[in-house]
Design a protein around this motif. Structure first.
Motif, PDB file in Angstrom:
ATOM      1  N   ASP A 197     -24.392  29.508   5.381  1.00 10.56           N
ATOM      2  CA  ASP A 197     -24.113  29.857   3.988  1.00 10.56           C
ATOM      3  C   ASP A 197     -23.763  28.584   3.222  1.00 10.56           C
ATOM      4  O   ASP A 197     -22.901  27.832   3.632  1.00 10.56           O
ATOM      5  CB  ASP A 197     -22.953  30.845   3.933  1.00 10.56           C
ATOM      6  CG  ASP A 197     -22.824  31.448   2.545  1.00 10.56           C
ATOM      7  OD1 ASP A 197     -21.696  31.622   2.090  1.00 10.56           O
ATOM      8  OD2 ASP A 197     -23.859  31.718   1.926  1.00 10.56           O
ATOM      9  N   THR A 198     -24.475  28.355   2.089  1.00  8.37           N
ATOM     10  CA  THR A 198     -24.314  27.074   1.418  1.00  8.37           C
ATOM     11  C   THR A 198     -23.416  27.167   0.206  1.00  8.37           C
ATOM     12  O   THR A 198     -23.406  26.265  -0.604  1.00  8.37           O
ATOM     13  CB  THR A 198     -25.694  26.539   1.001  1.00  8.37           C
ATOM     14  OG1 THR A 198     -26.337  27.534   0.195  1.00  8.37           O
ATOM     15  CG2 THR A 198     -26.546  26.261   2.223  1.00  8.37           C
ATOM     16  N   GLY A 199     -22.689  28.212   0.026  1.00 10.51           N
ATOM     17  CA  GLY A 199     -21.802  28.309  -1.117  1.00 10.51           C
ATOM     18  C   GLY A 199     -22.267  29.379  -2.079  1.00 10.51           C
ATOM     19  O   GLY A 199     -23.077  30.245  -1.756  1.00 10.51           O
ATOM     20  N   VAL A 200     -21.746  29.300  -3.322  1.00 10.69           N
ATOM     21  CA  VAL A 200     -22.070  30.275  -4.349  1.00 10.69           C
ATOM     22  C   VAL A 200     -23.326  29.812  -5.086  1.00 10.69           C
ATOM     23  O   VAL A 200     -23.369  28.677  -5.572  1.00 10.69           O
ATOM     24  CB  VAL A 200     -20.891  30.431  -5.333  1.00 10.69           C
ATOM     25  CG1 VAL A 200     -21.254  31.415  -6.433  1.00 10.69           C
ATOM     26  CG2 VAL A 200     -19.635  30.878  -4.581  1.00 10.69           C
ATOM     27  N   SER A 201     -24.325  30.687  -5.162  1.00  7.49           N
ATOM     28  CA  SER A 201     -25.585  30.346  -5.824  1.00  7.49           C
ATOM     29  C   SER A 201     -25.724  31.117  -7.121  1.00  7.49           C
ATOM     30  O   SER A 201     -25.415  32.312  -7.175  1.00  7.49           O
ATOM     31  CB  SER A 201     -26.774  30.705  -4.929  1.00  7.49           C
ATOM     32  OG  SER A 201     -26.729  29.980  -3.729  1.00  7.49           O
ATOM     33  N   THR A 254     -14.266  29.399  -5.024  1.00  7.64           N
ATOM     34  CA  THR A 254     -15.460  28.590  -4.827  1.00  7.64           C
ATOM     35  C   THR A 254     -16.397  28.936  -5.973  1.00  7.64           C
ATOM     36  O   THR A 254     -16.801  30.097  -6.109  1.00  7.64           O
ATOM     37  CB  THR A 254     -16.136  28.885  -3.481  1.00  7.64           C
ATOM     38  OG1 THR A 254     -15.213  28.633  -2.424  1.00  7.64           O
ATOM     39  CG2 THR A 254     -17.353  28.001  -3.305  1.00  7.64           C
ATOM     40  N   PHE A 255     -16.701  27.953  -6.795  1.00  7.91           N
ATOM     41  CA  PHE A 255     -17.559  28.167  -7.956  1.00  7.91           C
ATOM     42  C   PHE A 255     -19.011  27.850  -7.628  1.00  7.91           C
ATOM     43  O   PHE A 255     -19.309  26.963  -6.827  1.00  7.91           O
ATOM     44  CB  PHE A 255     -17.146  27.240  -9.103  1.00  7.91           C
ATOM     45  CG  PHE A 255     -16.003  27.758  -9.931  1.00  7.91           C
ATOM     46  CD1 PHE A 255     -14.708  27.406  -9.617  1.00  7.91           C
ATOM     47  CD2 PHE A 255     -16.242  28.571 -11.020  1.00  7.91           C
ATOM     48  CE1 PHE A 255     -13.647  27.868 -10.382  1.00  7.91           C
ATOM     49  CE2 PHE A 255     -15.187  29.045 -11.793  1.00  7.91           C
ATOM     50  CZ  PHE A 255     -13.882  28.688 -11.462  1.00  7.91           C
ATOM     51  N   GLY A 256     -19.908  28.556  -8.320  1.00  5.08           N
ATOM     52  CA  GLY A 256     -21.300  28.155  -8.356  1.00  5.08           C
ATOM     53  C   GLY A 256     -21.496  27.062  -9.390  1.00  5.08           C
ATOM     54  O   GLY A 256     -20.562  26.652 -10.078  1.00  5.08           O
ATOM     55  N   SER A 257     -22.723  26.580  -9.483  1.00  3.38           N
ATOM     56  CA  SER A 257     -23.035  25.487 -10.419  1.00  3.38           C
ATOM     57  C   SER A 257     -23.231  25.977 -11.841  1.00  3.38           C
ATOM     58  O   SER A 257     -23.355  25.173 -12.759  1.00  3.38           O
ATOM     59  CB  SER A 257     -24.293  24.748  -9.961  1.00  3.38           C
ATOM     60  OG  SER A 257     -24.064  24.146  -8.716  1.00  3.38           O
ATOM     61  N   GLY A 258     -23.283  27.299 -12.023  1.00  6.82           N
ATOM     62  CA  GLY A 258     -23.339  27.842 -13.369  1.00  6.82           C
ATOM     63  C   GLY A 258     -24.746  28.046 -13.893  1.00  6.82           C
ATOM     64  O   GLY A 258     -25.726  27.474 -13.388  1.00  6.82           O
ATOM     65  N   THR A 259     -24.844  28.909 -14.898  1.00  3.54           N
ATOM     66  CA  THR A 259     -26.067  29.089 -15.668  1.00  3.54           C
ATOM     67  C   THR A 259     -25.763  28.666 -17.097  1.00  3.54           C
ATOM     68  O   THR A 259     -24.860  29.219 -17.731  1.00  3.54           O
ATOM     69  CB  THR A 259     -26.532  30.563 -15.664  1.00  3.54           C
ATOM     70  OG1 THR A 259     -26.921  30.937 -14.357  1.00  3.54           O
ATOM     71  CG2 THR A 259     -27.700  30.760 -16.629  1.00  3.54           C
ATOM     72  N   ARG A 260     -26.521  27.682 -17.572  1.00  4.60           N
ATOM     73  CA  ARG A 260     -26.317  27.239 -18.959  1.00  4.60           C
ATOM     74  C   ARG A 260     -27.245  28.019 -19.867  1.00  4.60           C
ATOM     75  O   ARG A 260     -28.466  27.949 -19.711  1.00  4.60           O
ATOM     76  CB  ARG A 260     -26.575  25.745 -19.101  1.00  4.60           C
ATOM     77  CG  ARG A 260     -26.342  25.267 -20.534  1.00  4.60           C
ATOM     78  CD  ARG A 260     -26.281  23.773 -20.674  1.00  4.60           C
ATOM     79  NE  ARG A 260     -25.162  23.165 -19.979  1.00  4.60           N
ATOM     80  CZ  ARG A 260     -23.913  23.180 -20.432  1.00  4.60           C
ATOM     81  NH1 ARG A 260     -23.609  23.787 -21.554  1.00  4.60           N
ATOM     82  NH2 ARG A 260     -22.962  22.584 -19.750  1.00  4.60           N
ATOM     83  N   LEU A 261     -26.666  28.773 -20.788  1.00  7.01           N
ATOM     84  CA  LEU A 261     -27.427  29.580 -21.731  1.00  7.01           C
ATOM     85  C   LEU A 261     -27.447  28.893 -23.096  1.00  7.01           C
ATOM     86  O   LEU A 261     -26.393  28.517 -23.614  1.00  7.01           O
ATOM     87  CB  LEU A 261     -26.795  30.971 -21.878  1.00  7.01           C
ATOM     88  CG  LEU A 261     -27.399  31.861 -22.971  1.00  7.01           C
ATOM     89  CD1 LEU A 261     -28.834  32.226 -22.620  1.00  7.01           C
ATOM     90  CD2 LEU A 261     -26.556  33.115 -23.183  1.00  7.01           C
ATOM     91  N   THR A 262     -28.651  28.768 -23.640  1.00  3.53           N
ATOM     92  CA  THR A 262     -28.815  28.271 -25.002  1.00  3.53           C
ATOM     93  C   THR A 262     -29.549  29.333 -25.797  1.00  3.53           C
ATOM     94  O   THR A 262     -30.663  29.740 -25.419  1.00  3.53           O
ATOM     95  CB  THR A 262     -29.619  26.962 -25.034  1.00  3.53           C
ATOM     96  OG1 THR A 262     -28.961  25.995 -24.219  1.00  3.53           O
ATOM     97  CG2 THR A 262     -29.731  26.434 -26.457  1.00  3.53           C
ATOM     98  N   VAL A 263     -28.929  29.795 -26.869  1.00  2.00           N
ATOM     99  CA  VAL A 263     -29.538  30.800 -27.737  1.00  2.00           C
ATOM    100  C   VAL A 263     -29.997  30.104 -29.018  1.00  2.00           C
ATOM    101  O   VAL A 263     -29.191  29.474 -29.723  1.00  2.00           O
ATOM    102  CB  VAL A 263     -28.551  31.928 -28.073  1.00  2.00           C
ATOM    103  CG1 VAL A 263     -29.224  32.987 -28.938  1.00  2.00           C
ATOM    104  CG2 VAL A 263     -27.993  32.561 -26.803  1.00  2.00           C
ATOM    105  N   VAL A 264     -31.306  30.199 -29.291  1.00  2.00           N
ATOM    106  CA  VAL A 264     -31.859  29.481 -30.454  1.00  2.00           C
ATOM    107  C   VAL A 264     -32.282  30.462 -31.539  1.00  2.00           C
ATOM    108  O   VAL A 264     -32.404  31.660 -31.304  1.00  2.00           O
ATOM    109  CB  VAL A 264     -33.045  28.595 -30.039  1.00  2.00           C
ATOM    110  CG1 VAL A 264     -32.586  27.523 -29.065  1.00  2.00           C
ATOM    111  CG2 VAL A 264     -34.163  29.438 -29.434  1.00  2.00           C
TER     112      VAL A 264
END
Lengths: 110, 114
Positions: free
Chosen positions: B1-5, B104-114
């Motif tokens: 298991d490699t962490g939070v995805s 343990t955090f994941g790397s996140g999802t960056r959301l951009t709303v245009v």
């Protein structure tokens, strides 16, 4: 309400010690944490301290807790350029959520 | 298991569209959290699951936000009718049972709303 305050920036020279400070308001805080965030990444837990402790040392990291003043600090000894990141102080009362500060951006000059 | 995805890492969407993000926690962690992080700020708590039960959702930012964890494993966060103010990093974290030593955090999802 609950709040965690940190200074925004800290700049040190490589090899010096860094001290990042934090204050919190929740007197029921049981766990206090330091997290590190590098660009584009999630937060990485560095260390934690229980509220009944005054100090915790973990290799180059030393955490000091003054519970009376609700003041937490993180000292990084022999700071390296790889330590450049944002450091977040956080507190939890043991419940479901953790309150984070806005983060201290550490710049390490070579 | 490699962490939070977390998936995707980045999402650009037009205002008014719906988006869904996925989080796969560490497999033995029964507690899963969603946080939102805006520029220059620390993570802000949104919601929390213990196994498949959503135990706290009052901090979800509006009724356009919803989260699920149908089988107590992965979780999804959906934002309907996105607005520009929804642009942020959405972080997922997990923690094991009986352990209060941090996330343990994941790397996140960056959301951009245009």
């Amino acid at each position: 309400g609950e709040d965690v305050e940190q200074s925004l920036f800290l700049s040190v020279r490589e090899g010096d010690s860094s001290v990042i400070n934090c204050t919190y308001t929740d007197s029921s805080s049981t766990y206090l944490y330091w997290y590190k965030q590098e660009p584009g990444a999630g937060l990485q837990l560095l260390t934690y301290i229980f509220s009944n402790m005054d100090m915790k040392q973990d290799q180059r990291l030393t955490v000091l807790l003054n519970k009376k003043d609700k003041h937490l600090s993180l000292r990084i000894a022999d700071t390296q350029t790889g330590d450049s990141a944002i450091y977040f102080c956080a507190e939890s009362d043991g419940g479901f959520k953790t309150i984070f500060g806005a983060g201290t951006r550490l710049f390490v000059k070579a | 298991d490699t962490g939070v995805s977390q998936d995707p890492r980045h999402k650009i969407t037009k205002r008014g569209q719906n988006v869904t993000f996925r989080c796969d926690p560490i497999s033995e962690h029964n507690r899963l959290y969603w946080y939102r992080q805006t520029l220059g700020q620390g993570p802000e708590f949104l919601t929390y699951f213990q196994n498949e039960a959503q135990l706290e959702k009052s901090r979800l930012l509006s009724d356009r936000f919803s989260a699920e964890r149908p089988k107590g494993s992965f979780s999804t966060l959906e934002i309907q009718r996105t607005e520009q103010g929804d642009s942020a990093m959405y972080l997922c974290a997990s923690r094991g049972q009986g352990v209060n030593y941090g996330y343990t955090f994941g790397s996140g999802t960056r959301l951009t709303v245009v």
